[in-house]
Scaffold this active site. Structure first.
Site, PDB file in Angstrom:
ATOM      1  N   GLU A   1      43.416  33.630  48.458  1.00 41.39           N
ATOM      2  CA  GLU A   1      43.763  34.876  49.134  1.00 41.39           C
ATOM      3  C   GLU A   1      42.746  35.980  48.848  1.00 41.39           C
ATOM      4  O   GLU A   1      42.417  36.236  47.678  1.00 41.39           O
ATOM      5  CB  GLU A   1      45.172  35.320  48.713  1.00 41.39           C
ATOM      6  CG  GLU A   1      45.630  36.633  49.330  1.00 41.39           C
ATOM      7  CD  GLU A   1      45.622  36.618  50.856  1.00 41.39           C
ATOM      8  OE1 GLU A   1      46.051  35.607  51.439  1.00 41.39           O
ATOM      9  OE2 GLU A   1      45.165  37.609  51.454  1.00 41.39           O
TER      10      GLU A   1
ATOM     11  N   THR B   1      45.177  36.410  57.213  1.00 37.67           N
ATOM     12  CA  THR B   1      45.442  35.061  56.711  1.00 37.67           C
ATOM     13  C   THR B   1      45.716  34.086  57.851  1.00 37.67           C
ATOM     14  O   THR B   1      45.190  32.972  57.872  1.00 37.67           O
ATOM     15  CB  THR B   1      46.672  35.072  55.781  1.00 37.67           C
ATOM     16  OG1 THR B   1      46.337  35.743  54.573  1.00 37.67           O
ATOM     17  CG2 THR B   1      47.115  33.665  55.435  1.00 37.67           C
TER      18      THR B   1
ATOM     19  N   HIS C   1      46.255  39.647  46.425  1.00 38.27           N
ATOM     20  CA  HIS C   1      46.452  40.343  47.705  1.00 38.27           C
ATOM     21  C   HIS C   1      46.585  41.827  47.430  1.00 38.27           C
ATOM     22  O   HIS C   1      47.196  42.226  46.446  1.00 38.27           O
ATOM     23  CB  HIS C   1      47.724  39.805  48.380  1.00 38.27           C
ATOM     24  CG  HIS C   1      47.896  40.245  49.813  1.00 38.27           C
ATOM     25  ND1 HIS C   1      48.155  41.545  50.164  1.00 38.27           N
ATOM     26  CD2 HIS C   1      47.831  39.544  50.968  1.00 38.27           C
ATOM     27  CE1 HIS C   1      48.244  41.631  51.478  1.00 38.27           C
ATOM     28  NE2 HIS C   1      48.050  40.421  52.006  1.00 38.27           N
TER      29      HIS C   1
ATOM     30  N   ASP D   1      39.956  33.488  52.360  1.00 40.78           N
ATOM     31  CA  ASP D   1      40.391  33.677  53.755  1.00 40.78           C
ATOM     32  C   ASP D   1      39.748  34.891  54.421  1.00 40.78           C
ATOM     33  O   ASP D   1      39.443  34.876  55.604  1.00 40.78           O
ATOM     34  CB  ASP D   1      41.919  33.707  53.880  1.00 40.78           C
ATOM     35  CG  ASP D   1      42.593  34.872  53.162  1.00 40.78           C
ATOM     36  OD1 ASP D   1      41.965  35.485  52.271  1.00 40.78           O
ATOM     37  OD2 ASP D   1      43.765  35.159  53.481  1.00 40.78           O
ATOM     38  N   HIS D   2      39.527  35.967  53.661  1.00 40.38           N
ATOM     39  CA  HIS D   2      38.929  37.187  54.223  1.00 40.38           C
ATOM     40  C   HIS D   2      38.662  38.151  53.081  1.00 40.38           C
ATOM     41  O   HIS D   2      39.003  37.863  51.932  1.00 40.38           O
ATOM     42  CB  HIS D   2      39.852  37.836  55.265  1.00 40.38           C
ATOM     43  CG  HIS D   2      41.267  38.010  54.796  1.00 40.38           C
ATOM     44  ND1 HIS D   2      41.639  38.966  53.901  1.00 40.38           N
ATOM     45  CD2 HIS D   2      42.386  37.295  55.064  1.00 40.38           C
ATOM     46  CE1 HIS D   2      42.930  38.872  53.647  1.00 40.38           C
ATOM     47  NE2 HIS D   2      43.416  37.850  54.335  1.00 40.38           N
TER      48      HIS D   2
HETATM   49  C1  GP9 Z   1      51.580  36.204  53.190  1.00 42.01           C
HETATM   50  C2  GP9 Z   1      50.117  36.058  53.126  1.00 42.01           C
HETATM   51  C3  GP9 Z   1      49.367  37.344  53.373  1.00 42.01           C
HETATM   52  O1  GP9 Z   1      52.361  35.108  53.415  1.00 42.01           O
HETATM   53  O2  GP9 Z   1      49.618  34.913  53.625  1.00 42.01           O
HETATM   54  O3  GP9 Z   1      48.794  37.498  54.616  1.00 42.01           O
HETATM   55  P1  GP9 Z   1      47.665  38.595  54.916  1.00 42.01           P
HETATM   56  O4  GP9 Z   1      48.276  39.951  54.696  1.00 42.01           O
HETATM   57  O5  GP9 Z   1      46.534  38.349  53.972  1.00 42.01           O
HETATM   58  O6  GP9 Z   1      47.263  38.348  56.309  1.00 42.01           O
HETATM   59 MN    MN Z   2      45.127  36.822  53.487  1.00 42.60          MN
END
Ligand code: GP9
Ligand code: MN
Length: 716
Positions: A258, A302, A419, A479-480
């Protein structure tokens, strides 16, 4: 009492009574039957008031009718419909942990499951509460305690009532947006819309979206696919013979890191390595590590990353594809391809509720066999942060399921502790010292990244000691970005750049994320190929020995000699191996040299200017093609030979444990799970974690009983 009777005898008074009943029933359902994850006092307040506005607006329709009897009847019909919608949602939620959508109600959705025969099984004793109001109203009317008010209603009163409802709705929306910005713009989760704006708003919102989508789709015809296939044919990059099939038959474990950016790799703060384990993996001779790999997500964050990795198509220019189109689109995605071609069992592990990013529906359409969402993990007061289970808990509690999957498996682990806002409780920090910039999000980012690194080390140790490691290919990707461009000036000092020298080019460099393929026997090394998330699917499928020629995928195998190295961002910016091309605020290209970061004046270099225009054309065409495929749902018109379209109705993620046990039992000696191969003995005792939340209690890791809700199958 008389006063009350006087009020109820008036048309508005009777309407007030109906609103009161609808409100109280809905609030009871919110707290008793739905789990909406209400956390702060403001959210409780929003939850409590959100049924009122739309109830006022809807019931006020009846006030416009002059004939008193008809007006009462219309009010009654609206009331019955509203009550039915509420109770329908309650029953539906018990089975699917989701809300009734336009398509489910209309029965046209691919995932519409209807309540059918199972509705009765879903009823619970306390449900009588939801019918009590009807009895009370019937008694009041039959005993003539409430009389029908046959005085004509003033139009102005009707209009004023409707406006009161609209005003209240605007108020509700404002405080909802303040608590959860971009609530409707990003549509993270259906449960969020219900939590903030209520069931009516959710249904209205969903209906508008569905009608819009259907309109675009109805314009599509099968021959639209011809252009797409012509494009993918010339876009195809042949696999590299050196790598094709290298991982054939192996388990594939994908770890979604993440918000993890590439600059963290090999980075140090205050003299401490931030992610020592990932650094060792990055430099391992069995790891192919990419150092020019970029995330390519849009607003779907995500979910966009997942979408690219699973389908080989881009996310949408606005919003999340998962949320907007994922319930109905036809996918030819990794779990289905791997399952059908090479017999893989597929599973996702993620410690957030299943409806977030609409995953529960999307995964079914992608052909995922299992989805272990937060309901499969032991929840305590301190087990989760805002977006779900802490990584150490999620990973350690996952292996009791993982070891039961038939091999080879394709298993995706979505971490979440790293996150925004990156707030890790002290007890979870092993003493890592955050940097000391004046931006706390920047400082804390290093702490949660460090935590994630620790969690991964524990997980890898288990993979090794259980032997899973020996026949698996492990893929890790960020992911980003975690820190947005506005935070980069605070970050710059830590990267040794003066914040006044920080440019748009530097921002674009921050979009690099890790991509590593780790497998025993894989000739690794640092690979400088330029690529992005769109390229992962063909790369992995080729490693797994699956030809991708006939699939509609827009990236190209990173290991192929024919790989196309132009990295495409969702906003049409792009990066080639030598240049970074960004748009300034007027939409004109700003071109930077990758090796020095210095800006090139295109007017001085007409040849380059021409090239940039050509590249831009290529970028625009590709993104547009992706949008057409997705928006028009074109894959429904094309089935690659040997591929069977997915029937989402065959999957349910409600009883995963029973599914695991049944599969094991029905296969008997042929069961290939880690558990079966280990002589029907669990391997979870090999998992070591220092997660403080467990207080040394291993039962959470070792036994299903800790999460079984009213289910007594605890055999393992
Ligand atoms: C929550 C997670 C976060 O289930 O995958 O998503 P994001 O805010 O990074 O798009
Ligand atoms: Mn994410």
């Amino acid at each position: 009492m008389n006063k009350l009777k006087n009020i109820l005898d008036k048309r508005l008074g009777f309407m007030g009574l109906l609103i009161f009943f609808l409100w109280i029933k809905t609030v009871i359902a919110y707290y008793v039957d739905f789990s909406l994850g209400v956390s702060d006092p403001l959210q409780h307040l929003i939850l409590i008031i959100n049924p009122i506005a739309t109830a006022v607006i809807l019931l006020s329709i009846a006030l416009y009718i002059n004939r008193p009897k008809i007006s009462y009847i219309v009010m009654g019909v609206i009331y019955v419909l509203e009550s039915a919608l509420l109770y329908g949602n309650i029953l539906y939620y018990r089975e699917f942990s989701d809300f009734l959508s336009f398509n489910t109600i209309a029965g046209v959705s691919k995932v519409s499951k209807g309540l059918g025969g199972s509705a009765a099984n879903m009823m619970q004793p306390h449900d009588f509460i939801y019918g009590l109001d009807f009895i009370i109203i019937a008694i009041l009317l039959l005993t003539h305690y409430i009389k029908i008010d046959d005085r004509p209603m003033r139009k102005l009163t009707a209009i004023a009532t409707t406006f009161l409802g609209i005003f209240f709705f605007a108020f509700n929306l404002t405080i909802a947006e303040s608590n959860r910005p971009q609530l409707l713009g990003r549509t993270f989760d259906r449960a969020y819309i219900v939590k903030y704006l209520g069931l009516n708003t959710f249904l209205a919102y969903d209906s508008i979206k569905t009608v819009q989508n259907n309109q675009v789709r109805s314009e599509a015809v099968g021959t639209d696919m011809d252009d797409v296939l012509a494009y993918t044919k010339q876009n195809y990059a042949q696999p590299n013979a050196k790598y094709f099939g290298k991982a054939q038959g192996k388990n594939i474990i994908v770890i979604h890191l993440e918000s993890f950016q590439q600059f963290l790799i090999n980075d140090k703060v205050n003299g401490q390595e931030v992610t020592p384990f990932l650094n060792s993996l990055y430099n391992d001779k069995n790891t192919m590590s990419f150092d020019n790999f970029y995330h390519e997500v849009g607003q779907g964050k995500t979910s966009d990353a997942e979408n690219m990795l699973e389908t080989g198509l881009f996310g949408l220019p606005e919003g999340s594809l998962f949320s907007k189109l994922g319930s109905d689109n036809t996918f030819q995605a990794a779990p289905a391809i791997l399952g059908q071609k090479e017999g893989y069992t597929s599973a996702v592990f993620h410690g957030n509720i299943g409806s977030f990013w609409n995953r529960d529906n999307v995964y079914k359409n992608m052909g995922y066999n299992y989805f272990f969402d937060s309901s499969y993990y032991n929840k305590t007061d301190d087990s989760s942060l805002e977006y779900g289970m802490k990584d150490k808990l999620m990973l350690s509690e996952s292996v009791k399921y993982l070891e039961q999957l038939q091999q080879p498996f394709y298993a995706k682990f979505i971490t979440v502790t790293n996150h925004y806002p990156f707030q890790l409780p002290d007890e979870d920090n092993d003493g890592f010292q955050a940097p000391d910039t004046d931006n706390s999000a920047v400082n804390n980012y290093f702490v949660t990244a460090h935590y994630l690194d620790n969690a991964l080390k524990e997980f890898f140790d288990y993979l090794k000691s259980s032997g899973i490691y020996d026949n698996s290919m492990i893929v890790l990707y960020g992911d980003h970005y975690g820190l947005s461009n506005s935070q980069n000036t605070a970050l710059s000092s830590l990267l040794g750049v003066d914040s006044s020298d920080w440019t748009d080019f530097n921002d674009s460099q921050m979009q690099k994320v890790p991509f590593m393929i780790h497998m025993k026997g894989l000739k690794g090394g640092i690979n400088h190929t330029y690529g992005g998330e769109i390229d992962v699917l063909p790369t992995l499928l080729h490693l797994a020995g699956i030809n991708t020629k006939q699939y509609v995928q827009l990236g190209t195998d990173l290991l192929s000699n024919q790989h196309n190295p132009i990295v495409i961002f969702r906003n049409k910016n792009f990066i080639t191996p030598h240049y970074t091309v960004l748009k300034d605020s007027d939409g004109n290209p700003e071109v930077f040299k990758n090796n020095t970061g210095e800006q090139v004046d295109l007017e001085q270099d007409p040849e380059l200017k021409q090239k940039v225009a050509k590249w831009q054309d290529y970028v625009n065409t590709k993104l547009k093609l992706s949008d057409t495929i997705n928006n028009k749902n074109l894959l429904r018109f094309y089935t690659p030979t040997g591929f069977t379209p997915i029937d989402p109705k065959t999957e349910s993620y409600q009883n995963e444990i029973q599914k695991l046990v049944q599969t094991r039992n029905s296969l008997g000696l042929k069961s290939t799970s880690v558990y079966s191969k280990n002589g029907n003995k669990s391997t979870t005792d090999l998992y070591n974690t220092d997660a403080p939340e467990l207080n040394g209690d291993r039962s959470v890791i070792d036994s299903w009983s800790t999460i079984l809700k009213g289910d007594n199958d605890t055999t393992k």
